[in-house]
Motif scaffolding. Structure first.
Motif, short mmCIF file in Angstrom:
data_model
loop_
_atom_site.label_atom_id
_atom_site.label_comp_id
_atom_site.label_asym_id
_atom_site.label_seq_id
_atom_site.Cartn_x
_atom_site.Cartn_y
_atom_site.Cartn_z
N UNK A 23 0.84 -1.19 0.00
CA UNK A 23 0.00 0.00 0.00
C UNK A 23 0.88 1.24 0.00
N UNK A 24 0.62 2.15 -0.94
CA UNK A 24 1.37 3.38 -1.03
C UNK A 24 0.96 4.38 0.01
N UNK A 25 1.72 5.48 0.08
CA UNK A 25 1.42 6.55 1.02
C UNK A 25 2.47 6.67 2.10
N UNK A 26 2.47 7.84 2.73
CA UNK A 26 3.41 8.14 3.80
C UNK A 26 2.67 9.05 4.77
N UNK A 27 2.40 8.53 5.99
CA UNK A 27 1.53 9.27 6.89
C UNK A 27 0.14 9.35 6.28
N UNK A 28 -0.34 10.56 6.03
CA UNK A 28 -1.64 10.73 5.39
C UNK A 28 -1.51 11.15 3.93
N UNK A 50 2.23 -4.58 3.48
CA UNK A 50 3.55 -3.95 3.36
C UNK A 50 3.30 -2.47 3.09
N UNK A 51 3.71 -1.63 4.02
CA UNK A 51 3.50 -0.19 3.89
C UNK A 51 4.44 0.52 4.85
N UNK A 52 4.82 1.75 4.53
CA UNK A 52 5.71 2.48 5.42
C UNK A 52 5.15 2.55 6.83
N UNK A 103 13.23 -0.81 3.09
CA UNK A 103 11.87 -1.14 2.67
C UNK A 103 11.62 -0.66 1.25
N UNK A 104 12.02 0.58 0.97
CA UNK A 104 11.82 1.13 -0.36
C UNK A 104 12.53 0.29 -1.41
N UNK A 105 13.78 -0.10 -1.12
CA UNK A 105 14.54 -0.87 -2.10
C UNK A 105 14.02 -2.30 -2.23
N UNK A 106 13.51 -2.88 -1.16
CA UNK A 106 12.94 -4.23 -1.25
C UNK A 106 11.72 -4.24 -2.17
N UNK A 107 10.91 -3.18 -2.09
CA UNK A 107 9.75 -3.08 -2.98
C UNK A 107 10.20 -2.86 -4.43
N UNK A 108 11.14 -1.95 -4.63
CA UNK A 108 11.62 -1.66 -5.98
C UNK A 108 12.26 -2.89 -6.61
N UNK A 109 13.08 -3.59 -5.82
CA UNK A 109 13.76 -4.77 -6.32
C UNK A 109 12.74 -5.85 -6.72
N UNK A 110 11.69 -6.00 -5.92
CA UNK A 110 10.66 -6.97 -6.27
C UNK A 110 10.03 -6.66 -7.61
N UNK A 187 3.85 15.76 -5.80
CA UNK A 187 4.68 16.17 -4.67
C UNK A 187 5.02 14.99 -3.74
N UNK A 188 4.71 15.13 -2.44
CA UNK A 188 5.13 14.12 -1.48
C UNK A 188 4.37 12.81 -1.59
N UNK A 189 3.30 12.77 -2.37
CA UNK A 189 2.63 11.48 -2.58
C UNK A 189 3.45 10.57 -3.48
N UNK A 190 4.49 11.16 -4.10
CA UNK A 190 5.44 10.35 -4.86
C UNK A 190 6.49 9.80 -3.91
N UNK A 191 6.02 9.07 -2.92
CA UNK A 191 6.90 8.51 -1.91
C UNK A 191 6.97 7.01 -2.10
N UNK A 192 6.11 6.27 -1.43
CA UNK A 192 6.10 4.83 -1.58
C UNK A 192 5.12 4.35 -2.65
N UNK A 193 4.36 5.24 -3.24
CA UNK A 193 3.37 4.81 -4.23
C UNK A 193 3.99 4.11 -5.44
#
Length: 260
Positions: A23-28, A50-52, A103-110, A187-193
Motif C-alpha cells: 500500500x502506497x502513502x506516507x503518513x496521510x 507492506x506499507x511504510x 523497505x523502499x529498495x525491497x519493494x523496488x527490487x521486487x 509532490x510528497x505522494x510520490x513517496x512509496x506509491x
C-alpha cells in the motif's frame, strides 16, 4: 489496453483472505483511501500488509487495523498510531520493522525481478543479527523473533542481504492517470506509491484525474502502465479528501511556526 474499471468495489472484487498487500502513502499523504475502504467492505481478513506505516487518525490502513483484518505488517514506522502499538505489544499482530530505505529498495527490487540485494544499513544491529521482536506473547515476552540474515564483505565493508518483496495486490493513489495505467504522482505522494505499485502482481490505482492516452507527456510519467493492471477514477469529492496530520502555521507575534 484500457485498464479502467467503473468502481473501487469492482477494482478489488477478487481480494481474498490471507492475501499480501503493498500500500502506497506516507503518513496521510498519497494514501489510497477509497481502495482501502473497498477492501474493508469486502470483509477480507488475515491480510499481510507492506506499507511504510499503518495509517493514522483512523484513516488509511488504520481502518483495516481497527477491524482486526491485518495479521502481519512489514513497515518502518509505528508513530502515533496507538492502536497499532497496542496490537503489536499485545501479541495480536506480527510486525517486521525494517529501515525505511531498505523497505523502499525491497519493494523496488521486487518490481524489477531482483530476488535480493546487499546493503550496509543494519549491519552490526539486530536487523542483521536477528532477535527483533516480530510478535510478542502478550505478557512482555517475545513469541517470534527475526532470524539472522546473511552478511558478506565487499571491498572491506560488511553488507547484509535483504530479500525483495512481491505482493499479491498493490493499492496506490495518483494525481493523474490515463487509461493505459501511466501514472503521475503529486509532490510528497510520490513517496512509496511507485515502489508499492511495482511490487504488486496485481496493481490497482485510484486516480484523482483520469485522462486519455497521450494526454500525459512521456517525460512526465512517474510510473509506466506496465506496472498497473487496473485504474479507477475518483469523484471530485473523493479526490478533494486530503487530510493533514499536523498543520504548521505562522502566527503573528509568535517566535516561530506553530503546529496545530
Amino acid at each position: 489496453m484500457d485498464k479502467v474499471v467503473a468502481t473501487v468495489a469492482e477494482a478489488v472484487a477478487d481480494a481474498r483472505d490471507g492475501m499480501s498487500l503493498a500500500v502506497g502513502g506516507f503518513g496521510l499523504s498519497g494514501v489510497p483511501n477509497e481502495l482501502i475502504r473497498a477492501v474493508h467492505a469486502r470483509g477480507v481478513r488475515d491480510l499481510s500488509v507492506v506499507s511504510n506505516n499503518c495509517g493514522a487518525l483512523e484513516s488509511g490502513l488504520a481502518l483495516l487495523l481497527a477491524a482486526g483484518r491485518i495479521a502481519r505488517v512489514t513497515g518502518s514506522y509505528i508513530g502515533a498510531n496507538k492502536e497499532f502499538a497496542r496490537q503489536y505489544l499485545a501479541g495480536e499482530i506480527e510486525v517486521e520493522l525494517i529501515p525505511q530505505g531498505t523497505l523502499a529498495e525491497r519493494l523496488r527490487a521486487g518490481g524489477c525481478g531482483i530476488p535480493a540485494f546487499y546493503t550496509p544499513a543494519g549491519v552490526g544491529t539486530q536487523v542483521a543479527d536477528g532477535g527483533l521482536p516480530w510478535r510478542y506473547d502478550g505478557h512482555g515476552g517475545v513469541a517470534v523473533a527475526s532470524p539472522p540474515k546473511e552478511v558478506r564483505e565487499f571491498d572491506g565493508r560488511e553488507y547484509v542481504m535483504e530479500r525483495s518483496i512481491r505482493t499479491d495486490f498493490a493499492l496506490v493513489r495518483a494525481a493523474r492517470g490515463d487509461r493505459h495505467g501511466n501514472l503521475v504522482f503529486a509532490k510528497s505522494s510520490r513517496n512509496f506509491n511507485p515502489l508499492a505499485a511495482m511490487a504488486g502482481r496485481v496493481t490497482v490505482a485510484e486516480v484523482e484525474e483520469l485522462v486519455e492516452p497521450g494526454a500525459i507527456d512521456p517525460d512526465e510519467v512517474h510510473l509506466p502502465g506496465v506496472f498497473v493492471q487496473r485504474v479507477v477514477a475518483l469523484t471530485p469529492e473523493q479526490a478533494a479528501d486530503k487530510r493533514i496530520e499536523r498543520r504548521t502555521v505562522s502566527v503573528p507575534g509568535a517566535r516561530g511556526p506553530v503546529t496545530v
